[in-house]
Motif scaffolding. Structure first.
Motif, PDB file in Angstrom:
ATOM      1  N   LEU C  78      44.313  40.836  46.076  1.00 39.88           N
ATOM      2  CA  LEU C  78      44.956  40.760  44.745  1.00 39.88           C
ATOM      3  C   LEU C  78      45.586  39.384  44.450  1.00 39.88           C
ATOM      4  O   LEU C  78      45.283  38.881  43.207  1.00 39.88           O
ATOM      5  CB  LEU C  78      46.236  42.022  44.966  1.00 39.88           C
ATOM      6  N   VAL C  79      46.045  38.950  45.276  1.00 38.95           N
ATOM      7  CA  VAL C  79      46.727  37.541  45.167  1.00 38.95           C
ATOM      8  C   VAL C  79      45.584  36.641  44.737  1.00 38.95           C
ATOM      9  O   VAL C  79      45.834  35.819  43.666  1.00 38.95           O
ATOM     10  CB  VAL C  79      47.377  37.002  46.331  1.00 38.95           C
ATOM     11  N   LEU C  80      44.479  36.589  45.376  1.00 46.36           N
ATOM     12  CA  LEU C  80      43.476  35.539  45.176  1.00 46.36           C
ATOM     13  C   LEU C  80      43.168  35.714  43.723  1.00 46.36           C
ATOM     14  O   LEU C  80      42.615  34.841  43.042  1.00 46.36           O
ATOM     15  CB  LEU C  80      42.588  35.777  45.951  1.00 46.36           C
ATOM     16  N   LEU C  81      42.821  37.194  43.420  1.00 50.77           N
ATOM     17  CA  LEU C  81      41.991  37.345  42.182  1.00 50.77           C
ATOM     18  C   LEU C  81      42.867  37.010  40.990  1.00 50.77           C
ATOM     19  O   LEU C  81      42.507  36.544  39.711  1.00 50.77           O
ATOM     20  CB  LEU C  81      41.656  38.892  41.881  1.00 50.77           C
ATOM     21  N   VAL C  82      44.342  37.420  41.380  1.00 52.37           N
ATOM     22  CA  VAL C  82      45.227  37.052  39.915  1.00 52.37           C
ATOM     23  C   VAL C  82      45.401  35.545  39.872  1.00 52.37           C
ATOM     24  O   VAL C  82      45.442  34.902  38.746  1.00 52.37           O
ATOM     25  CB  VAL C  82      46.898  37.377  40.490  1.00 52.37           C
ATOM     26  N   LEU C  83      45.269  34.500  41.070  1.00 57.20           N
ATOM     27  CA  LEU C  83      45.261  33.267  40.854  1.00 57.20           C
ATOM     28  C   LEU C  83      43.879  32.779  40.206  1.00 57.20           C
ATOM     29  O   LEU C  83      43.903  31.803  39.312  1.00 57.20           O
ATOM     30  CB  LEU C  83      45.233  32.680  42.216  1.00 57.20           C
ATOM     31  N   LEU C  84      42.892  33.301  40.591  1.00 47.08           N
ATOM     32  CA  LEU C  84      41.613  33.147  39.998  1.00 47.08           C
ATOM     33  C   LEU C  84      41.284  33.663  38.507  1.00 47.08           C
ATOM     34  O   LEU C  84      40.867  32.618  37.641  1.00 47.08           O
ATOM     35  CB  LEU C  84      40.463  33.459  40.725  1.00 47.08           C
ATOM     36  N   PHE C  85      41.780  34.703  38.250  1.00 41.08           N
ATOM     37  CA  PHE C  85      41.538  35.129  36.860  1.00 41.08           C
ATOM     38  C   PHE C  85      42.769  34.675  35.752  1.00 41.08           C
ATOM     39  O   PHE C  85      42.570  34.746  34.710  1.00 41.08           O
ATOM     40  CB  PHE C  85      41.767  36.737  36.901  1.00 41.08           C
ATOM     41  N   LYS C  90      45.761  40.057  34.967  1.00 46.45           N
ATOM     42  CA  LYS C  90      46.181  40.823  36.098  1.00 46.45           C
ATOM     43  C   LYS C  90      45.628  42.197  36.216  1.00 46.45           C
ATOM     44  O   LYS C  90      45.158  42.506  37.377  1.00 46.45           O
ATOM     45  CB  LYS C  90      47.726  41.013  36.185  1.00 46.45           C
ATOM     46  N   PRO C  91      45.419  43.011  35.157  1.00 50.00           N
ATOM     47  CA  PRO C  91      44.956  44.459  35.522  1.00 50.00           C
ATOM     48  C   PRO C  91      43.584  44.380  35.833  1.00 50.00           C
ATOM     49  O   PRO C  91      43.457  45.114  36.799  1.00 50.00           O
ATOM     50  CB  PRO C  91      45.192  44.974  33.864  1.00 50.00           C
ATOM     51  N   GLU C  92      42.868  43.367  35.425  1.00 52.27           N
ATOM     52  CA  GLU C  92      41.275  43.383  35.699  1.00 52.27           C
ATOM     53  C   GLU C  92      41.336  42.910  37.391  1.00 52.27           C
ATOM     54  O   GLU C  92      40.638  43.539  38.256  1.00 52.27           O
ATOM     55  CB  GLU C  92      40.692  42.106  35.166  1.00 52.27           C
ATOM     56  N   ALA C  93      42.207  41.940  37.912  1.00 49.63           N
ATOM     57  CA  ALA C  93      42.244  41.723  39.167  1.00 49.63           C
ATOM     58  C   ALA C  93      42.653  42.766  39.956  1.00 49.63           C
ATOM     59  O   ALA C  93      42.197  42.863  41.060  1.00 49.63           O
ATOM     60  CB  ALA C  93      43.441  40.519  39.380  1.00 49.63           C
TER      61      ALA C  93
END
Ligand SMILES: Nc1ncnc2c1ncn2[C@@H]1O[C@H](COP(=O)(O)OP(=O)(O)OP(=O)(O)O)[C@@H](O)[C@H]1O
Ligand SMILES: Nc1ncnc2c1ncn2[C@@H]1O[C@H](COP(=O)(O)OP(=O)(O)OP(=O)(O)O)[C@@H](O)[C@H]1O
Ligand SMILES: [Mg+2]
Ligand SMILES: [Mg+2]
Lengths: 273, 224, 234, 285, 273
Positions: C78-85, C90-93
Motif C-alpha cells: 500500500l505504501v509503495l503504491l501510494v508513493l508510485l501513484f 490513494k483509493p486506486e492504490a
C-alpha cells in the motif's frame, strides 16, 4: 456395423494402447471385449464415439468414418454406459436419463416423459424419478446409467464394465436384465469386461485381447471354449484352474461335475444333445 | 537501486530480526496447534468451538491486537515478545484448522489396519495418524509461514523493528527503492522459508512424493 | 475487562454514530472497499481459475503466483503504491493492494473446485455429447461452486480485516478509530474499532457460510446427509 | 529513586536491573529525523568511550515512556512541547523557555531532561505559497478571511488535539474541515486535496516544495525544541554523558536540523553516515 | 480352534449386525464366510481379534475367551489381511511387513531380515523392499498385506476380502498362491468374501450367511453344491443362473458342458468316479 481398420492409438506419453487393430462388429449383436487390466479395451470403445481419436487407421460406422462426423453429435447418437454409472450427482434420476434429449432440444416435459418410460424399461420404479443418484443403491445407479444410454434411442450402445462395481448377486440380476433388454431392443452392443464368465454370458461375439489390444481370439463363446486358440486363451478362460475341465462324479443325490481338485462345480442334468 | 546497495547492512540486519521474530512465532504456533488441533479432531463437540474461536482470532486487525494485548497482559508493547505473541496467535488461527483437517484426511481404513496389527492408541497417533496427516499439516504450515512473515511487518507500527521499518522509513523519506526493497526482501524470505519447508517435507515424507499431494477442502478454503 | 466495558461504552455513545466520521459511515467504507476489491479480484481470478481447472493447464503457474502474492506484505505494498501513484490516487492504490490480497484464495477456490469433481463425471458428460461449454456450465461450474464460495469466504475474511490499513492513507474505514486511538492512547477506542471489524468479519463469514451451504448441489448434499449404502470401510 | 544511587552499601547497582553492564540505551521514535538525532547522540557517546545500545524506531510515546521510566531505555531525543503535552495536556506554557521549565516540573520521578537545543521541530499550520499569495496569508488568524472552504490535513489524532480544529476555532475563529492525511500530508497539500496542513517545522519540503508556515501569534502551538530525555541516574552519575550530549544540543541549530533532514530525504544518505558527518563538521568527533 | 458361542453384536445405532451366532472353526483349516454385502461377515471376523466387542456371547480361541486377553497383544498374535491391503502408505514394503515384529520389540535388523524372508514366501522380489505401497500394483500390495499378516508367525490368519479389489487374473494368481501357502504353513485361516466361486475354491469349510450373520448352510463346498439347504442357497451358489446345472453336448472336439441357454460352460473330461 462398426469396423476397426488397422487402428493404432499411441498416447502422448508414448503408451501404445492399441496397436494395428482390425475388427468387424456386426449390427444387432452383442460384442464383448475381454482382457486383463490395461490391455486397451476402454481405448477401443472410446474410439467408437470419438472420446479418443486414433493415431492412425479408421473406425467406421455403417461404412462412414467417424472422424468425418461432428464429435458432439456422434456422441449424442451413441449410448454410453460406464462403470460407476458416471451419473451427474447434481441431476435427479429423471434429469440424468433425460440429459441427451434435453441437449438435443426436447422440451422439459417431453424429456421427462421419455425418462419415465425408460425407467420402466430398465426396471426402475417411477417413484425414484426425483431422487439423486447418491440416494440409490449401486445396482439402481447402473440401471439409471443404462437408461441414460438408451435415452436417445441409439442404434449403438457402448458399455464399459457397467457392472464391475456392484456386488455379484446384483450383477447377476443386471446381466439377466441386459439379456432381456437386448432381446427386446435389438441394439448393436459393444461391451467391455475383464470377467470371462460375464463375457461368455453376454456376448454373441467375444474378442479376447492382450496388451496393446492384440487379438488373441475372436469368436462365439462356444467356439472359444471348444477350441481355444492357444495355451494362453485356454488358461484365460479358466481351463487351467480346472474350473472348466470337469468330470462326472456320482453322489447319492445324483451325478455332479467336479474339477481337477475334486471340488464340485455343478450338477449334471439330463438332455444331452 | 543505489539506495539498496548503500544499505545492504541495514537490510541484512533487519532481515535477521525479521526472520528471528517470525520463525519463533511459526514454530510456537505449530507446536500449540498440534494439541489444539488434535483435541478439535478427537472431540467432535469441542470442534465447533475450537474452530470458531481460532477463526475469530483471525478477524482481529493485527494493529489492534498488537496494542491491546500488552495493555491486557501487562507487558511492553514495543517488545519483540509482543509481536511474537501476536503472530503466534495468528499462526494458531490458521494451523489448528490444518491439523484438524490433516487428521481428518487420514484414511480410516489405514487407521483401522494399524489397530488391527496391534498398535496401542498413543503409539498409533505418533506412528500413523500424525505422519499421515503430515502432507495436509505441511500445506497449512507453509501458508502459515508465508503469511506470518508478511504480517510481521506491522510490528514496526508499534516499534518492533524488522523489515517493516523500510516501509515507514521509506514513506517518511519518500525513498521508493527503500519501500520496494522491503517488499522484495519480505517476499523473498517468505518464499525461501516456504521452499525450505517444502524440501523438509519431501525428505521427511518420502512416501507422499510418488502421488499427487492430497488437496483437500482446507487448502483452498480457510488456509488459502 | 474494564477496557472492554469502556470500549462498549464508546461504541454505544450516540456521538460515535453522528458526524462525518460516524461509525456507520466508516463501516460502510470498510464494506465498500471489501466489496470493490473482492469483486475485481473475482472478475480476474474466477475465469482464470476456471480455465485452469477446465483445461488442467497452468496450475503450476497459478500456484507459484498465488504463493508470491501471499508473500507480499499488504502494508508495504500500500505504501509503495501510494508513493508510485501519488496522493490523488490513494483509493486506486488501496484497491490494487486488496485485490492482490484477494486473488490467491479466489483463484485456488475456482480451480480446486473443478479439480475436486470426480473425473469420471466430467468424462461422462463429454461422452453423452455435451459440448465443452455445456460441460463447463452444466457440470463443472455447479459442482465446483461450493469450493469457489469457500475461496470467496476466505478472500472476504482476509480483505475485510486488512482494509483497516486504508485509514493510514486517509481512506477511512474502521481502521480510523484504531489508529487515532493508538495516537491518543485511547485503547477503548482501539478496541471498539477492532471489535467492529471482528463483528463485521464474523457477520460476513456467517452469511457466506450459508451461501456455501446453499451452493452445494442437492444431489451432493443428499450424499453427505444420508451416506446410503456406503461401505464402512472406505 | 534515591535508593538506586552508587552509595549502595554493597557497591552493586542491583535495584535498577536495566542497562546491563552499564551501557547507555538510546531509543528513538519511528521518525527518520528523530532517529538521526539519536544516532548523533550514540556516535558522540561512543566517541567519548561510552558503551551504547541502540533501540531505535519505537512508535508511540506511550510505548517508550514506560520503558524510560523503568530504566530499560536511558536516553531519548525528545521535543519539549510535545513531551510536555504528553504529561500535562492542559499546560499553558508556550514559549521555549516556559515549556522547558514546565517540562522539568511535569516529568515523573526518575526522568529528567538535559539542556534544550535551539533546533526545534514543532507543529505548524502551513499552506502553499500560491494559496498564501492568493489569500494574502501570513498568520493563522488570516485564515478567518478566506472565503473558500478550508480543509485541514494532518495525522488522524489531530482531530482530537487541543491545537486541532477545535483549537483553531476557539483561538482564531477559523472553521475547517478535517482530513486525516497522515503520512502524506505534504503531498496532499501540494496536490490540493487539503489547503491547510499540519507540518513539522523541520520538514525540508517547506523549502523544497515552496510552502509557507503561518505565524502563530496566539501561541496555539507549544514551542517544541529538541531536548534529550534521560533517566536521572545517567544525568547524575555519569556527568560525562551530560557533557557530551549538551555539546551536541548546543551545536544543533534549527537550520542544521533541516539540513540533516535534507541529507536523509533528498541525498538519501544513511543515518549513521549523516550522524558521522555532522559530528565531524561540528568538531565533535 | 475358534468358537463363536451365541454371539450377538448390536451397534450403538441399533443395527444388529450379528444375531446369536454359533460356529466352530477348526484349526489348520480354511473357513470361509460368504454372503452378500452387509450380512455381518466383517463384524464376525473382527470379533476374533477384538476390533469389535460382542454385545453378548463369547468368542473363544482354544477354549479361552478372547475378552480375557489384552486387545493389543491379542491383535499382534493374530494375522489380519484386509481389502485394499490396509498398508501404511508412509512405510516401505519392508517396514510394513516388519510392523508387528517391531512393535513386539525386535531389532530393526532382525525385523528387516524377517521381512525379506516373508517377501520370498509370498513371492515378492527382494528389490521391492524399499518401495512404498503406492509404487506397487494392486496384486503386489495384497502380497505385502499377506506377508504382514504372517510376520508374527501367528496361528490364526484373518482375511477380509483380501482379493476383492484386484482384477480377476491377478486374483486367480493370488488365490493359487494362497492355496500353496496354506499347504506349506498350515494356519487356521478365516476368510471373508462375497464371491461364491472364491469361497468354494479356498474353503475347507464354507459358511453361507444371510443378514444378521444368519447361518444358511455350513459345510464343505461339495456338501453344499450337492445338497443345497434351501432354494436360496441353491440360487446363491449359482444354480439359478443355469451355470451349475449343465448338460452334455457333443461337438467335433469332444463332449462339452452347456447351460440352459446352450452356452458352453466347460469341457467334459474322462475319469468319472
Ligand atoms: N489418457 C491416457 N494417457 C496415457 N496412457 C493412457 C491413457 N489412457 C489409457 N492409457 C494407457 O493405455 C493402456 C490401455 O488403457 P485402457 O484404459 O484402454 O485399458 P483397459 O483395458 O480399459 O483397462 P482396465 O480394464 O483397467 O479398464 C494402459 O496402459 C493405460 O495406462
Ligand atoms: N461401526 C458400525 N456402526 C453401525 N453399524 C455398523 C458398523 N459396522 C457395520 N455396521 C453395520 O452392520 C452390518 C454388517 O456389517 P459388516 O461390515 O459386518 O458387513 P459385511 O458382511 O462385511 O459387508 P461387506 O461385504 O459390505 O463388507 C451392516 O448393516 C453395517 O452397515
Ligand atoms: Mg477400462
Ligand atoms: Mg466387510
Amino acid at each position: 456395423m462398426i469396423e476397426f481398420r488397422n487402428v493404432t492409438k499411441r498416447f502422448p506419453d508414448g503408451t501404445v494402447a492399441v496397436d494395428s487393430f482390425d475388427l468387424v462388429i456386426p449390427s444387432h449383436k452383442t460384442t464383448v471385449f475381454v482382457g486383463s487390466s490395461g490391455c486397451g479395451k476402454t481405448t477401443l470403445l472410446r474410439m467408437i464415439n470419438r472420446m479418443v481419436e486414433p493415431t492412425s487407421g479408421t473406425v467406421e460406422i455403417d461404412g462412414e468414418d467417424v472422424a468425418a462426423k461432428q464429435a458432439v453429435h456422434l456422441r449424442r447418437s451413441i449410448g454410453y454406459v460406464m462403470q460407476n454409472s458416471g451419473l451427474m450427482p447434481h441431476f435427479t434420476v429423471a434429469e440424468n436419463i433425460a440429459t441427451v434429449p434435453r441437449l438435443t432440444g426436447e422440451t422439459r416435459r417431453a424429456a421427462k416423459a421419455r425418462a419415465l418410460e425408460l425407467m420402466a424399461t430398465v426396471g426402475l420404479d417411477a417413484s425414484m424419478a426425483d431422487r439423486y443418484p447418491s440416494q440409490l443403491s449401486g445396482g439402481q445407479q447402473q440401471r439409471v446409467g443404462v437408461a441414460r444410454g438408451l435415452a436417445a434411442d441409439p442404434n449403438i450402445l457402448l458399455m464399459d464394465e457397467p457392472f464391475g462395481a456392484v456386488d455379484p448377486i446384483v450383477r447377476a440380476e443386471l446381466q439377466t436384465e441386459l439379456i432381456r433388454l437386448q432381446r427386446e431392443l435389438d441394439k448393436t452392443v459393444v461391451f467391455v469386461t475383464h470377467d470371462i464368465d460375464e463375457a461368455f454370458l453376454l456376448g454373441d461375439q467375444v474378442a479376447i485381447l492382450a496388451k496393446g489390444a492384440e487379438r488373441l481370439q475372436v469368436g462365439s463363446p462356444s467356439e472359444i471354449t471348444e477350441d481355444p486358440a492357444d495355451e494362453f486363451v485356454a488358461a484365460f478362460i479358466g481351463a487351467e484352474r480346472g474350473k472348466r475341465a470337469l468330470r462326472v462324479k456320482q453322489t447319492p443325490h445324483g451325478p455332479v461335475l467336479v474339477d481337477a481338485e475334486g471340488r464340485t462345480q455343478g450338477v449334471l442334468v439330463e438332455g444331452g444333445a | 537501486m543505489d539506495w539498496v546497495s548503500d544499505n545492504l547492512d541495514l537490510i541484512g540486519s533487519l532481515t535477521l530480526d525479521h526472520l528471528r521474530q517470525s520463525v519463533i512465532a511459526i514454530v510456537a504456533g505449530f507446536l500449540l496447534s498440534l494439541p489444539l488441533g488434535w483435541v478439535a479432531w478427537r472431540y467432535r463437540l469441542l470442534r465447533g468451538w475450537v474452530i470458531t474461536v481460532t477463526g475469530l482470532l483471525y478477524t482481529i486487525p493485527s494493529l489492534a491486537l498488537l496494542m491491546i494485548l500488552p495493555v491486557v497482559a501487562g507487558y511492553p508493547a514495543t517488545s519483540e515478545t509482543n509481536l511474537v505473541i501476536a503472530l503466534t496467535i495468528y499462526a494458531v488461527a490458521i494451523m489448528v484448522r490444518a491439523v484438524t483437517d490433516g487428521l481428518d484426511s487420514v484414511d480410516p481404513a489405514v487407521r483401522r489396519a494399524a489397530t488391527a496389527v496391534g498398535y496401542g492408541d498413543a503409539r498409533r497417533f505418533w506412528a500413523v495418524d500424525l505422519p499421515l496427516a503430515g502432507p495436509v499439516i505441511l500445506a497449512g504450515l507453509r501458508v502459515t509461514a508465508v503469511s506470518t512473515i508478511s504480517l510481521a511487518t506491522v510490528g514496526i507500527l508499534v516499534g518492533v523493528t524488522n523489515l517493516g521499518y523500510l516501509f515507514t522509513n521509506g514513506l517518511q523519506r519518500r525513498i521508493i527503492p527503500e519501500v520496494l526493497a522491503g517488499i522484495v526482501a519480505v517476499a523473498l524470505i517468505a518464499l525461501l522459508v516456504d521452499l525450505l519447508l517444502m524440501l523438509a517435507g519431501r525428505s521427511l515424507m518420502p512416501w507422499a512424493r510418488s502421488k499427487t499431494p492430497a488437496r483437500r477442502r482446507a487448502s483452498a478454503g480457510a488456509a488459502a | 475487562m474494564n477496557l472492554l466495558s469502556e470500549a462498549f461504552a464508546w461504541l454505544t455513545d450516540p456521538e460515535q454514530w453522528t458526524g462525518p466520521n460516524a461509525l456507520q459511515h466508516l463501516l460502510f467504507q470498510q464494506l465498500y472497499f471489501t466489496a470493490i476489491a473482492v469483486g475485481i479480484a473475482a472478475v480476474i481470478a474466477v475465469p482464470l481459475g476456471w480455465a485452469i481447472g477446465h483445461t488442467g493447464k497452468g496450475r503450476e503457474v497459478a500456484v507459484a503466483f498465488a504463493g508470491a502474492a501471499r508473500a507480499v506484505p499488504s502494508f508495504g505494498l500500500l505504501v509503495l503504491l501510494v508513493l508510485l501513484f501519488g496522493v490523488l490516487h490513494k483509493p486506486e492504490a488501496a484497491v490494487v493492494t486488496f485485490v492482490i490480497l484477494a486473488i490467491p484464495p479466489l483463484l485456488a477456490g475456482a480451480y480446486s473446485g473443478f479439480e475436486a469433481i470426480d473425473r469420471r463425471t466430467v468424462d461422462a458428460a463429454r461422452a453423452v455429447g455435451m459440448t465443452e461449454a455445456q460441460v463447463l456450465w452444466r457440470v463443472e461450474v455447479p459442482l465446483g461452486l461450493p469450493l469457489l464460495v469457500g475461496g470467496l469466504r476466505s478472500a472476504v475474511l482476509q480483505v475485510v480485516a486488512t482494509v483497516t490499513i486504508a485509514a493510514y492513507v486517509n481512506l477511512g474505514g474502521l481502521g480510523l478509530p484504531i489508529i487515532t486511538g493508538l495516537s491518543l492512547r485511547r485503547y477503548e477506542v482501539v478496541l471498539g474499532g477492532a471489535v467492529l471489524v471482528a463483528v463485521l468479519a464474523l457477520v460476513l463469514d456467517a452469511l457466506l457460510a450459508l451461501a456455501q451451504r446453499a451452493a452445494v448441489p442437492h444431489g451432493v448434499l443428499a450424499a453427505q446427509g444420508h451416506a446410503p449404502r456406503r461401505r464402512t470401510e472406505s | 529513586m534515591t535508593g538506586c544511587s552508587s552509595d549502595d552499601p554493597l557497591g552493586e547497582n542491583e535495584s535498577t536491573g536495566e542497562a546491563a553492564n552499564g551501557a547507555i540505551v538510546i531509543g528513538s521514535q519511528a521518525y527518520y529525523s528523530n532517529e538521526i538525532i539519536a544516532e548523533i547522540y550514540a556516535q558522540a557517546l561512543e566517541g567519548a568511550g561510552q558503551e551504547v545500545e541502540r533501540r531505535f524506531s519505537i512508535g508511540q510515546r506511550d510505548a517508550y515512556i514506560p520503558e524510560l521510566e523503568s530504566g530499560a531505555i536511558t536516553l531519548f531525543p525528545e521535543y519539549t512541547g510535545n513531551l510536555l503535552q504528553f504529561f500535562d495536556a492542559e499546560t499553558e506554557a508556550r514559549s521555549p523557555e516556559d515549556v522547558y521549565a514546565a517540562l522539568g516540573e511535569a516529568l515523573p520521578d526518575g526522568l529528567t531532561v538535559l539542556e534544550q537545543s535551539t533546533a526545534s521541530d514543532q507543529d505548524s499550520y502551513t499552506v502553499t505559497k500560491a494559496f498564501a499569495d492568493a489569500n494574502s496569508l501570513t498568520s493563522i488568524a488570516d485564515l478567518a478571511n478566506v472565503s473558500e472552504t478550508l480543509t485541514l490535513g494532518g495525522p488522524p489524532e489531530l482531530a482530537e488535539r487541543p491545537y486541532g480544529p477545535t483549537g483553531l476555532e476557539d483561538v482564531y475563529g477559523v472553521q475547517v474541515e478535517f482530513s486525516a492525511t497522515g503520512d502524506t500530508t505534504v503531498e496532499d497539500l501540494v496536490a490540493g486535496t487539503v489547503n491547510v496542513a499540519n507540518v513539522f517545522t523541520a520538514d525540508p519540503r517547506i523549502q523544497t516544495d515552496d510552502l509557507v508556515v503561518l505565524e502563530d501569534p496566539e501561541s496555539l502551538f507549544l514551542a517544541s525544541n529538541v531536548v534529550p530525555l534521560v533517566s536521572e541516574d545517567i544525568a547524575d552519575e555519569v556527568s560525562e554523558v551530560s557533557e557530551v550530549i549538551n555539546a551536541v544540543s548546543a551545536a544543533l541549530t534549527p537550520e542544521g536540523l533541516i539540513a540533516l533532514n535534507v541529507q536523509s530525504t533528498v541525498d538519501q544518505m544513511s543515518t549513521p553516515d549523516i550522524a558521522k558527518q555532522w559530528l565531524e563538521d561540528n568538531g565533535l568527533s
